[in-house]
Design a protein around this motif. Structure first.
Motif, PDB file in Angstrom:
ATOM      1  N   LEU A 234      -7.133   7.319   6.220  1.00 62.94           N
ATOM      2  CA  LEU A 234      -7.749   7.002   7.511  1.00 62.94           C
ATOM      3  C   LEU A 234      -8.316   8.251   8.184  1.00 62.94           C
ATOM      4  O   LEU A 234      -9.303   8.170   8.922  1.00 62.94           O
ATOM      5  CB  LEU A 234      -6.744   6.296   8.419  1.00 62.94           C
ATOM      6  CG  LEU A 234      -6.407   4.875   7.963  1.00 62.94           C
ATOM      7  CD1 LEU A 234      -5.329   4.269   8.836  1.00 62.94           C
ATOM      8  CD2 LEU A 234      -7.637   3.980   7.956  1.00 62.94           C
ATOM      9  N   GLU A 235      -7.709   9.398   7.891  1.00 60.95           N
ATOM     10  CA  GLU A 235      -8.260  10.657   8.413  1.00 60.95           C
ATOM     11  C   GLU A 235      -9.640  10.905   7.764  1.00 60.95           C
ATOM     12  O   GLU A 235     -10.588  11.326   8.428  1.00 60.95           O
ATOM     13  CB  GLU A 235      -7.280  11.805   8.118  1.00 60.95           C
ATOM     14  CG  GLU A 235      -7.764  13.192   8.475  1.00 60.95           C
ATOM     15  CD  GLU A 235      -8.178  13.352   9.947  1.00 60.95           C
ATOM     16  OE1 GLU A 235      -7.605  12.675  10.808  1.00 60.95           O
ATOM     17  OE2 GLU A 235      -9.116  14.150  10.207  1.00 60.95           O
ATOM     18  N   ILE A 349      -5.228  -9.583   3.606  1.00 65.59           N
ATOM     19  CA  ILE A 349      -4.932  -9.506   5.038  1.00 65.59           C
ATOM     20  C   ILE A 349      -5.849  -8.497   5.743  1.00 65.59           C
ATOM     21  O   ILE A 349      -6.452  -7.636   5.101  1.00 65.59           O
ATOM     22  CB  ILE A 349      -3.454  -9.124   5.286  1.00 65.59           C
ATOM     23  CG1 ILE A 349      -3.161  -7.679   4.832  1.00 65.59           C
ATOM     24  CG2 ILE A 349      -2.517 -10.073   4.555  1.00 65.59           C
ATOM     25  CD1 ILE A 349      -3.265  -6.663   5.884  1.00 65.59           C
ATOM     26  N   SER A 350      -5.922  -8.621   7.044  1.00 67.21           N
ATOM     27  CA  SER A 350      -6.589  -7.565   7.808  1.00 67.21           C
ATOM     28  C   SER A 350      -5.779  -7.272   9.060  1.00 67.21           C
ATOM     29  O   SER A 350      -5.088  -8.154   9.592  1.00 67.21           O
ATOM     30  CB  SER A 350      -8.019  -7.963   8.193  1.00 67.21           C
ATOM     31  OG  SER A 350      -7.995  -9.075   9.054  1.00 67.21           O
ATOM     32  N   VAL A 351      -5.837  -6.028   9.462  1.00 69.79           N
ATOM     33  CA  VAL A 351      -5.261  -5.604  10.753  1.00 69.79           C
ATOM     34  C   VAL A 351      -6.293  -4.666  11.374  1.00 69.79           C
ATOM     35  O   VAL A 351      -7.197  -4.197  10.682  1.00 69.79           O
ATOM     36  CB  VAL A 351      -3.897  -4.880  10.578  1.00 69.79           C
ATOM     37  CG1 VAL A 351      -2.847  -5.791   9.981  1.00 69.79           C
ATOM     38  CG2 VAL A 351      -4.028  -3.608   9.759  1.00 69.79           C
ATOM     39  N   PRO A 352      -6.175  -4.372  12.675  1.00 73.81           N
ATOM     40  CA  PRO A 352      -7.121  -3.400  13.241  1.00 73.81           C
ATOM     41  C   PRO A 352      -7.043  -2.089  12.449  1.00 73.81           C
ATOM     42  O   PRO A 352      -5.940  -1.643  12.085  1.00 73.81           O
ATOM     43  CB  PRO A 352      -6.604  -3.211  14.668  1.00 73.81           C
ATOM     44  CG  PRO A 352      -5.857  -4.480  14.972  1.00 73.81           C
ATOM     45  CD  PRO A 352      -5.252  -4.916  13.674  1.00 73.81           C
ATOM     46  N   VAL A 353      -8.198  -1.504  12.151  1.00 70.90           N
ATOM     47  CA  VAL A 353      -8.248  -0.306  11.302  1.00 70.90           C
ATOM     48  C   VAL A 353      -7.277   0.753  11.827  1.00 70.90           C
ATOM     49  O   VAL A 353      -6.572   1.413  11.061  1.00 70.90           O
ATOM     50  CB  VAL A 353      -9.684   0.261  11.251  1.00 70.90           C
ATOM     51  CG1 VAL A 353      -9.745   1.482  10.356  1.00 70.90           C
ATOM     52  CG2 VAL A 353     -10.660  -0.794  10.758  1.00 70.90           C
ATOM     53  N   SER A 354      -7.230   0.869  13.140  1.00 72.33           N
ATOM     54  CA  SER A 354      -6.399   1.921  13.743  1.00 72.33           C
ATOM     55  C   SER A 354      -4.906   1.684  13.522  1.00 72.33           C
ATOM     56  O   SER A 354      -4.096   2.580  13.742  1.00 72.33           O
ATOM     57  CB  SER A 354      -6.706   2.027  15.240  1.00 72.33           C
ATOM     58  OG  SER A 354      -6.739   0.724  15.785  1.00 72.33           O
ATOM     59  N   ARG A 355      -4.517   0.483  13.088  1.00 73.20           N
ATOM     60  CA  ARG A 355      -3.089   0.209  12.874  1.00 73.20           C
ATOM     61  C   ARG A 355      -2.734   0.134  11.388  1.00 73.20           C
ATOM     62  O   ARG A 355      -1.600  -0.186  11.015  1.00 73.20           O
ATOM     63  CB  ARG A 355      -2.701  -1.100  13.575  1.00 73.20           C
ATOM     64  CG  ARG A 355      -2.962  -1.064  15.072  1.00 73.20           C
ATOM     65  CD  ARG A 355      -2.183  -2.122  15.800  1.00 73.20           C
ATOM     66  NE  ARG A 355      -0.755  -1.863  15.778  1.00 73.20           N
ATOM     67  CZ  ARG A 355       0.168  -2.744  16.175  1.00 73.20           C
ATOM     68  NH1 ARG A 355      -0.205  -3.913  16.641  1.00 73.20           N
ATOM     69  NH2 ARG A 355       1.449  -2.458  16.116  1.00 73.20           N
ATOM     70  N   ASP A 384     -12.968  -1.885   6.978  1.00 72.96           N
ATOM     71  CA  ASP A 384     -12.879  -3.137   7.761  1.00 72.96           C
ATOM     72  C   ASP A 384     -11.430  -3.493   8.096  1.00 72.96           C
ATOM     73  O   ASP A 384     -11.170  -4.593   8.584  1.00 72.96           O
ATOM     74  CB  ASP A 384     -13.441  -4.328   6.973  1.00 72.96           C
ATOM     75  CG  ASP A 384     -14.691  -4.003   6.196  1.00 72.96           C
ATOM     76  OD1 ASP A 384     -15.519  -3.254   6.743  1.00 72.96           O
ATOM     77  OD2 ASP A 384     -14.836  -4.474   5.063  1.00 72.96           O
ATOM     78  N   GLY A 385     -10.477  -2.634   7.762  1.00 74.86           N
ATOM     79  CA  GLY A 385      -9.063  -2.963   7.992  1.00 74.86           C
ATOM     80  C   GLY A 385      -8.556  -4.049   7.068  1.00 74.86           C
ATOM     81  O   GLY A 385      -7.559  -4.714   7.354  1.00 74.86           O
ATOM     82  N   ASN A 386      -9.215  -4.237   5.939  1.00 73.39           N
ATOM     83  CA  ASN A 386      -8.911  -5.356   5.014  1.00 73.39           C
ATOM     84  C   ASN A 386      -8.202  -4.830   3.766  1.00 73.39           C
ATOM     85  O   ASN A 386      -8.770  -4.053   3.006  1.00 73.39           O
ATOM     86  CB  ASN A 386     -10.230  -6.032   4.644  1.00 73.39           C
ATOM     87  CG  ASN A 386     -10.112  -7.189   3.663  1.00 73.39           C
ATOM     88  OD1 ASN A 386     -11.130  -7.708   3.213  1.00 73.39           O
ATOM     89  ND2 ASN A 386      -8.924  -7.615   3.346  1.00 73.39           N
ATOM     90  N   LEU A 387      -6.970  -5.280   3.597  1.00 73.51           N
ATOM     91  CA  LEU A 387      -6.174  -4.827   2.458  1.00 73.51           C
ATOM     92  C   LEU A 387      -5.858  -6.012   1.543  1.00 73.51           C
ATOM     93  O   LEU A 387      -5.373  -7.039   2.002  1.00 73.51           O
ATOM     94  CB  LEU A 387      -4.865  -4.224   2.991  1.00 73.51           C
ATOM     95  CG  LEU A 387      -4.141  -3.228   2.120  1.00 73.51           C
ATOM     96  CD1 LEU A 387      -5.040  -2.038   1.777  1.00 73.51           C
ATOM     97  CD2 LEU A 387      -2.883  -2.747   2.823  1.00 73.51           C
ATOM     98  N   HIS A 388      -6.109  -5.847   0.240  1.00 76.57           N
ATOM     99  CA  HIS A 388      -5.694  -6.858  -0.737  1.00 76.57           C
ATOM    100  C   HIS A 388      -4.340  -6.441  -1.282  1.00 76.57           C
ATOM    101  O   HIS A 388      -4.216  -5.362  -1.865  1.00 76.57           O
ATOM    102  CB  HIS A 388      -6.710  -6.966  -1.864  1.00 76.57           C
ATOM    103  CG  HIS A 388      -8.076  -7.391  -1.398  1.00 76.57           C
ATOM    104  ND1 HIS A 388      -8.274  -8.470  -0.575  1.00 76.57           N
ATOM    105  CD2 HIS A 388      -9.308  -6.871  -1.621  1.00 76.57           C
ATOM    106  CE1 HIS A 388      -9.563  -8.607  -0.318  1.00 76.57           C
ATOM    107  NE2 HIS A 388     -10.217  -7.644  -0.929  1.00 76.57           N
ATOM    108  N   ILE A 389      -3.342  -7.288  -1.052  1.00 74.28           N
ATOM    109  CA  ILE A 389      -1.981  -6.983  -1.504  1.00 74.28           C
ATOM    110  C   ILE A 389      -1.709  -7.911  -2.679  1.00 74.28           C
ATOM    111  O   ILE A 389      -1.523  -9.115  -2.499  1.00 74.28           O
ATOM    112  CB  ILE A 389      -0.969  -7.229  -0.362  1.00 74.28           C
ATOM    113  CG1 ILE A 389      -1.374  -6.416   0.880  1.00 74.28           C
ATOM    114  CG2 ILE A 389       0.444  -6.875  -0.800  1.00 74.28           C
ATOM    115  CD1 ILE A 389      -0.631  -6.822   2.148  1.00 74.28           C
ATOM    116  N   ASN A 390      -1.734  -7.364  -3.884  1.00 74.41           N
ATOM    117  CA  ASN A 390      -1.599  -8.195  -5.092  1.00 74.41           C
ATOM    118  C   ASN A 390      -0.229  -7.986  -5.726  1.00 74.41           C
ATOM    119  O   ASN A 390       0.038  -6.918  -6.295  1.00 74.41           O
ATOM    120  CB  ASN A 390      -2.675  -7.827  -6.122  1.00 74.41           C
ATOM    121  CG  ASN A 390      -4.037  -8.405  -5.792  1.00 74.41           C
ATOM    122  OD1 ASN A 390      -4.791  -8.803  -6.669  1.00 74.41           O
ATOM    123  ND2 ASN A 390      -4.390  -8.447  -4.514  1.00 74.41           N
TER     124      ASN A 390
END
Ligand code: MLT
Ligand code: ZN
Length: 470
Positions: A234-235, A349-355, A384-390
């Motif tokens: 994220l940095e 899933i997605s969460v706000p990018v900052s979180r 986009d704050g979108n993570l695929h957790i497989n």
């Protein structure tokens, strides 16, 4: 056993060669990429025009035959699965490709046109359809719109819905309820088109669209960076936003994903260092630079050096020509096929990018506790704050046992996502897979409003029954 009308009636409507009950065809056309459910359609048909789609729907409506609208079937939420004796309504033959309107920056196309075919059609005019998916050879425009597809460049271009000018769609009773227009501005009341986008074939069947086109992207550079943590990724993202270069994509994948890609594809290791995460960053290059700024390529090189010096990244490589960039993209684009043999449970899933960094720490803690020893591959669209957790099926574990374990775990995972103000479906949709979790993320009043809409547009409940909303 579902009672169905004589298949001869449908053959009389479309011609015998446009209807099939062959077991091989039923298996092929009755499923998508989820591979969780068994395909069990009653029949499959391939209408050749909007008028034929309308005729099929009129007939289904009159006879009470449930319909599964079907595009490229690359979906991962079971939205195109026919599991209960439905008629698969394939849009595969609706391949109309209209002339590119260069001044209006638009083109009208049939629902069955694959993304890549459309992109090749528009490229000679310096234009393209910017919904860029790893599955672009197979995914179709109708499917893109029915699921509001995102893909690899949402951070730059947004979703499919952002590039829609006109939508042709046929309602459950065979009436054309939305027509093709090519207007950039149209505020004549509520926007029915946008209601249909993302409804996964439960409100109407998309048959064609007028799409807005973007200029073909200019030269880009791609960096691949090995990072010690999601916080570091994220940095990199935060710094990428300040470079004054256009951010085209910002993707991430874990070291476990890389291991599977290397094993499956035989590609060479991209970097010397192996770290928990890899960030893939694509930035637009303004070729000339300016009197006050060195050329973009040089600026990117300096940036990479800085990232390595301050240890935000432990290793990195930069590709400034197209071929080299494609090679780096392959490590990201080939993850899905490389994980496929483990029939993964795909959480999107997605969460706000900052979180996101904080979320990944909690996720890891929860995984260590609830799925010890399991391989869980993380990748996605960090921009986009979108993570695929497989979650990969442990070797030797039966499919049924695996699904049950995943169902149980999903409850806790989605509670965690909800606590972070996130969504359980960032881009894959709801389909069959996620339906039961919808009440965690949409309020009762919202679900009631959506239910009323479904009932109004499809009173007999023949359109993609059992998907999205009950
Ligand atoms: C991707 O990001 O590659 C797609 O969403 C496919 C997937 O999640 O496997
Ligand atoms: Zn994705």
């Amino acid at each position: 056993m579902n009672l169905r009308p004589p298949i001869g009636e449908l053959q009389a409507l479309l011609g015998a060669e446009a209807v099939s009950q062959d077991p091989g065809e039923l298996l092929h056309w009755g499923r998508d990429w989820t591979r969780i459910y068994a395909a069990a359609p009653w029949a499959v048909c391939w209408p050749r025009s909007t008028a034929e789609v309308a005729a099929v729907l009129r007939w289904c409506h009159a006879r009470g035959v449930p319909v599964v609208p079907s595009g490229g079937r690359t979906g991962l939420a079971g939205g195109a699965m026919a599991t209960a004796g439905e008629l698969v309504l394939s849009l595969d033959r609706l391949r109309y490709l209209g002339p590119v309107d260069v001044l209006n920056r638009s083109v009208a196309v049939g629902a069955g046109v694959p993304n890549q075919v459309l992109q090749e059609h528009c490229a000679p005019h310096g234009l393209w359809w910017p919904v860029d998916l790893a599955a672009k050879g197979t995914a179709t425009i109708g499917g893109n719109l029915a699921t509001n597809a995102g893909g690899l460049r949402v951070v730059r271009y947004g979703h499919a819905r952002n590039w829609l000018l006109g939508l042709e769609a046929v309602g459950a009773d065979g009436q054309i309820i939305s027509e093709l227009r090519a207007l950039h501005k149209d505020n004549s009341g509520p926007d029915l088109r946008q209601l249909l986008v993302g409804s996964e074939g439960t409100l109407a069947v998309v048959t064609a669209a007028t799409l807005q086109l973007a200029p073909l992207p200019g030269p880009t550079a791609v960096a691949l960076l090995a990072c010690p943590s999601m916080q570091a990724v994220l940095e990199v993202l935060a710094q990428a936003h300040t470079l004054k270069l256009e951010l085209h994509a910002f993707e991430v994948f874990s070291d476990l994903c890389l291991s599977h890609v290397l094993a499956r594809t035989g590609l060479p290791q991209p970097l010397q260092a192996r770290l928990p995460f890899y960030a893939l960053v694509e930035l637009g290059l303004d070729p000339a630079g300016s009197a006050h700024q060195p050329p973009a390529g040089a600026r990117m090189e300096r940036w990479l050096e800085r990232l390595l010096t301050d240890r935000t990244a432990a290793d990195g490589t930069l590709a400034v020509d197209h071929r080299a960039a494609q090679k780096l993209w392959a490590y990201r684009e080939r993850i899905t096929e490389s994980l496929q043999p483990w029939t993964p449970r795909k959480n999107d899933i997605s969460v706000p990018v900052s979180r996101l960094a904080e979320f990944v720490v909690e996720l890891q803690r929860w995984l260590d506790h609830s799925r010890p020893g399991w391989q869980v591959a993380l990748f996605g669209h960090v921009g986009d704050g979108n993570l695929h957790i497989n979650a990969l099926r442990p070797e030797g574990m039966a499919m049924v046992e695996f699904q049950q374990a995943c169902d149980l775990a999903d409850e806790a995972l989605y509670q965690l996502v909800a606590r972070f103000g996130g969504s359980m479906s960032a881009e894959h949709g709801i389909g069959l897979v996620k339906k039961r979790w919808l009440p965690l993320f949409r309020s009762k009043a919202e679900l009631q409003a959506l239910g009323a809409l479904k009932h109004a547009l499809d009173p007999a409940g023949i359109l993609n029954p059992g998907k999205v909303l009950s």
